[in-house]
Motif scaffolding. Structure first.
Motif, PDB file in Angstrom:
ATOM      1  N   THR A  48      -3.363   8.402  -5.266  1.00 32.87           N
ATOM      2  CA  THR A  48      -4.493   8.494  -4.376  1.00 32.87           C
ATOM      3  C   THR A  48      -5.023   7.080  -4.122  1.00 32.87           C
ATOM      4  O   THR A  48      -4.613   6.130  -4.790  1.00 32.87           O
ATOM      5  CB  THR A  48      -5.632   9.339  -4.989  1.00 32.87           C
ATOM      6  OG1 THR A  48      -6.014   8.757  -6.247  1.00 32.87           O
ATOM      7  CG2 THR A  48      -5.159  10.774  -5.239  1.00 32.87           C
ATOM      8  N   GLY A  49      -5.896   6.957  -3.152  1.00 29.83           N
ATOM      9  CA  GLY A  49      -6.466   5.646  -2.862  1.00 29.83           C
ATOM     10  C   GLY A  49      -5.573   4.746  -2.050  1.00 29.83           C
ATOM     11  O   GLY A  49      -5.843   3.547  -1.897  1.00 29.83           O
ATOM     12  N   VAL A 103       0.858  -1.190   0.000  1.00 30.19           N
ATOM     13  CA  VAL A 103       0.000   0.000   0.000  1.00 30.19           C
ATOM     14  C   VAL A 103       0.897   1.244   0.000  1.00 30.19           C
ATOM     15  O   VAL A 103       1.801   1.363   0.818  1.00 30.19           O
ATOM     16  CB  VAL A 103      -0.920   0.029   1.240  1.00 30.19           C
ATOM     17  CG1 VAL A 103      -1.810   1.276   1.195  1.00 30.19           C
ATOM     18  CG2 VAL A 103      -1.754  -1.237   1.311  1.00 30.19           C
ATOM     19  N   TRP A 104       0.654   2.157  -0.924  1.00 35.60           N
ATOM     20  CA  TRP A 104       1.435   3.377  -1.008  1.00 35.60           C
ATOM     21  C   TRP A 104       0.841   4.468  -0.115  1.00 35.60           C
ATOM     22  O   TRP A 104      -0.330   4.450   0.225  1.00 35.60           O
ATOM     23  CB  TRP A 104       1.486   3.886  -2.453  1.00 35.60           C
ATOM     24  CG  TRP A 104       0.130   4.131  -3.061  1.00 35.60           C
ATOM     25  CD1 TRP A 104      -0.610   5.283  -3.032  1.00 35.60           C
ATOM     26  CD2 TRP A 104      -0.670   3.171  -3.759  1.00 35.60           C
ATOM     27  NE1 TRP A 104      -1.811   5.113  -3.671  1.00 35.60           N
ATOM     28  CE2 TRP A 104      -1.880   3.817  -4.137  1.00 35.60           C
ATOM     29  CE3 TRP A 104      -0.495   1.828  -4.119  1.00 35.60           C
ATOM     30  CZ2 TRP A 104      -2.889   3.174  -4.837  1.00 35.60           C
ATOM     31  CZ3 TRP A 104      -1.511   1.184  -4.822  1.00 35.60           C
ATOM     32  CH2 TRP A 104      -2.690   1.850  -5.181  1.00 35.60           C
ATOM     33  N   MET A 105       1.674   5.429   0.250  1.00 41.41           N
ATOM     34  CA  MET A 105       1.175   6.636   0.907  1.00 41.41           C
ATOM     35  C   MET A 105       0.525   7.523  -0.145  1.00 41.41           C
ATOM     36  O   MET A 105       1.046   7.651  -1.262  1.00 41.41           O
ATOM     37  CB  MET A 105       2.318   7.416   1.571  1.00 41.41           C
ATOM     38  CG  MET A 105       2.907   6.782   2.804  1.00 41.41           C
ATOM     39  SD  MET A 105       1.745   6.516   4.177  1.00 41.41           S
ATOM     40  CE  MET A 105       1.151   8.162   4.505  1.00 41.41           C
ATOM     41  N   ASN A 106      -0.589   8.121   0.192  1.00 40.67           N
ATOM     42  CA  ASN A 106      -1.170   9.092  -0.739  1.00 40.67           C
ATOM     43  C   ASN A 106      -0.141  10.187  -1.010  1.00 40.67           C
ATOM     44  O   ASN A 106       0.458  10.732  -0.076  1.00 40.67           O
ATOM     45  CB  ASN A 106      -2.444   9.698  -0.166  1.00 40.67           C
ATOM     46  CG  ASN A 106      -3.596   8.710  -0.183  1.00 40.67           C
ATOM     47  OD1 ASN A 106      -3.643   7.800  -1.011  1.00 40.67           O
ATOM     48  ND2 ASN A 106      -4.540   8.870   0.734  1.00 40.67           N
ATOM     49  N   PHE A 135       4.791  14.539  -1.975  1.00 41.32           N
ATOM     50  CA  PHE A 135       4.309  14.473  -0.595  1.00 41.32           C
ATOM     51  C   PHE A 135       5.442  14.889   0.333  1.00 41.32           C
ATOM     52  O   PHE A 135       6.604  14.981  -0.079  1.00 41.32           O
ATOM     53  CB  PHE A 135       3.746  13.093  -0.256  1.00 41.32           C
ATOM     54  CG  PHE A 135       4.737  11.953  -0.306  1.00 41.32           C
ATOM     55  CD1 PHE A 135       5.066  11.239   0.841  1.00 41.32           C
ATOM     56  CD2 PHE A 135       5.308  11.552  -1.505  1.00 41.32           C
ATOM     57  CE1 PHE A 135       5.953  10.167   0.803  1.00 41.32           C
ATOM     58  CE2 PHE A 135       6.197  10.475  -1.567  1.00 41.32           C
ATOM     59  CZ  PHE A 135       6.517   9.786  -0.408  1.00 41.32           C
ATOM     60  N   MET A 136       5.102  15.131   1.577  1.00 43.53           N
ATOM     61  CA  MET A 136       6.067  15.709   2.512  1.00 43.53           C
ATOM     62  C   MET A 136       5.809  15.184   3.910  1.00 43.53           C
ATOM     63  O   MET A 136       4.647  14.984   4.304  1.00 43.53           O
ATOM     64  CB  MET A 136       5.930  17.244   2.483  1.00 43.53           C
ATOM     65  CG  MET A 136       6.859  18.010   3.392  1.00 43.53           C
ATOM     66  SD  MET A 136       6.669  19.799   3.076  1.00 43.53           S
ATOM     67  CE  MET A 136       7.778  20.473   4.287  1.00 43.53           C
ATOM     68  N   HIS A 159       6.830   2.984  -1.727  1.00 42.81           N
ATOM     69  CA  HIS A 159       5.885   2.589  -2.774  1.00 42.81           C
ATOM     70  C   HIS A 159       5.435   3.825  -3.558  1.00 42.81           C
ATOM     71  O   HIS A 159       5.257   3.772  -4.778  1.00 42.81           O
ATOM     72  CB  HIS A 159       4.684   1.865  -2.164  1.00 42.81           C
ATOM     73  CG  HIS A 159       3.870   1.109  -3.159  1.00 42.81           C
ATOM     74  ND1 HIS A 159       3.055   0.048  -2.800  1.00 42.81           N
ATOM     75  CD2 HIS A 159       3.718   1.235  -4.498  1.00 42.81           C
ATOM     76  CE1 HIS A 159       2.452  -0.415  -3.879  1.00 42.81           C
ATOM     77  NE2 HIS A 159       2.841   0.293  -4.925  1.00 42.81           N
ATOM     78  N   SER A 160       5.272   4.964  -2.876  1.00 45.33           N
ATOM     79  CA  SER A 160       4.896   6.196  -3.562  1.00 45.33           C
ATOM     80  C   SER A 160       5.985   6.651  -4.523  1.00 45.33           C
ATOM     81  O   SER A 160       5.704   7.147  -5.622  1.00 45.33           O
ATOM     82  CB  SER A 160       4.611   7.307  -2.541  1.00 45.33           C
ATOM     83  OG  SER A 160       3.586   6.932  -1.647  1.00 45.33           O
ATOM     84  N   LEU A 161       7.249   6.483  -4.103  1.00 48.20           N
ATOM     85  CA  LEU A 161       8.354   6.823  -5.000  1.00 48.20           C
ATOM     86  C   LEU A 161       8.324   5.948  -6.250  1.00 48.20           C
ATOM     87  O   LEU A 161       8.639   6.419  -7.354  1.00 48.20           O
ATOM     88  CB  LEU A 161       9.697   6.658  -4.279  1.00 48.20           C
ATOM     89  CG  LEU A 161       9.914   7.469  -2.996  1.00 48.20           C
ATOM     90  CD1 LEU A 161      11.343   7.262  -2.487  1.00 48.20           C
ATOM     91  CD2 LEU A 161       9.639   8.938  -3.221  1.00 48.20           C
ATOM     92  N   GLU A 162       7.947   4.710  -6.074  1.00 46.76           N
ATOM     93  CA  GLU A 162       7.847   3.791  -7.213  1.00 46.76           C
ATOM     94  C   GLU A 162       6.819   4.296  -8.228  1.00 46.76           C
ATOM     95  O   GLU A 162       6.937   4.052  -9.423  1.00 46.76           O
ATOM     96  CB  GLU A 162       7.463   2.396  -6.721  1.00 46.76           C
ATOM     97  CG  GLU A 162       7.452   1.335  -7.819  1.00 46.76           C
ATOM     98  CD  GLU A 162       6.980  -0.013  -7.293  1.00 46.76           C
ATOM     99  OE1 GLU A 162       7.610  -1.038  -7.623  1.00 46.76           O
ATOM    100  OE2 GLU A 162       5.970  -0.046  -6.543  1.00 46.76           O
TER     101      GLU A 162
END
Length: 216
Positions: free
Chosen positions: A211-212, A106-109, A160-161, A126-129
Motif C-alpha cells: 500500500t502507499g 514506486v510500486w503499484m498498490n 493485484f490484477m 516493483h510490486s512483484l519485488e
C-alpha cells in the motif's frame, strides 16, 4: 371385629398403592437420569468427535499448503539473476508480462487491488519485488474467468490484477522470477501459485509494503 378387619385391609391396600406409586416414581426418575446422562455423553462425544474432525481437517489443510509450497507448479517458467535497480525510464523486458528486472521506484498498490485498465509494467514489477502475485488477462479471456479471478484477488493481500493486451495467453499469473499460463480460473494451479508465491520464498523484499504506492 369385621369392621376392624376391613379397616386393616383397606389400610394395607392404601400402603400397597402408595408403595407402587413410589416405585413407579423412582423408576421414572431413574429413566430421566439415564436419558440425561446418555444425552450428556452423546453431546460430549459429538464435541470430541467434532473437535477431532476439525483438528484433522486443519492438519490436512496444513499438509496441503505445505505440499503446494514445496511442489513445483506444473508448466511454470522461471528466471534467475534478475536485476533490481530503480529507474525512471521505460524498461524493455524480455518477457510479457515481466516477472522482474529493473523497475520504477514506486510500486503499484497490490493489497488485493484490481485494475480494469493496463498499468505501467515498471511499477508492477516493483510490486512483484515486494512478494505480490500479479494476475493478468487479455481480451481472449472469458468474462466468467475474469470475474472469478477478480474475486480471488480481492480477497488476497499481496496480489493485484490488470489486463495486459499483448500477452500471448488469455490468463497468466506472475510472481518475481515465476510465471505460469492457466487454462481457467478453476485450474488447480491458480490456488497453488497463490499459496506458493504470495510472500513466498522467491520474494526479494518480503514484508515490504503493498500500500502507499501508485493506485489506479
Amino acid at each position: 371385629m369385621a369392621s376392624a378387619k376391613n379397616q386393616s385391609a383397606q389400610a394395607t391396600a392404601r400402603r400397597a398403592k402408595l408403595e407402587e406409586a413410589r416405585r413407579k416414581e423412582r423408576a421414572r426418575e431413574r429413566r430421566v437420569r439415564i436419558i440425561t446422562i446418555s444425552a450428556s455423553v452423546a453431546v460430549v462425544a459429538s464435541l470430541v468427535a467434532g473437535g477431532g474432525y476439525l483438528m484433522a481437517q486443519a492438519n490436512e489443510q496444513e499438509k496441503a499448503e505445505e505440499q503446494a509450497k514445496t511442489s513445483p507448479v506444473t508448466g511454470e517458467r522461471s528466471w534467475d539473476k534478475l536485476t533490481q535497480e530503480h529507474v525512471a525510464t521505460p524498461v524493455n523486458y524480455p518477457m510479457t508480462p515481466p516477472v522482474g528486472g529493473d523497475h520504477n521506484q514506486v510500486w503499484m498498490n497490490c493489497n488485493a487491488d484490481v485494475y480494469t485498465k493496463e498499468i505501467q509494467k515498471e511499477n508492477a514489477v516493483h510490486s512483484l519485488e515486494h512478494g505480490a502475485v500479479w494476475v493478468t488477462y487479455n481480451d481472449k479471456a472469458s468474462d466468467a474467468d475474469v470475474k472469478a479471478l477478480t474475486k480471488r484477488v480481492e480477497s488476497t493481500p499481496y496480489s493485484f490484477m490488470s489486463p495486459v493486451a499483448d500477452q500471448k495467453d488469455p490468463l497468466m499469473l506472475s510472481a518475481w522470477g515465476k510465471q505460469v499460463t492457466v487454462k481457467s480460473a478453476s485450474d488447480e494451479r491458480v490456488a497453488q501459485f497463490f499459496t506458493k508465491y504470495v510472500q513466498g520464498a522467491q520474494t526479494p523484499e518480503p514484508g515490504a509494503a503493498c500500500t502507499g504506492g501508485l493506485g489506479a
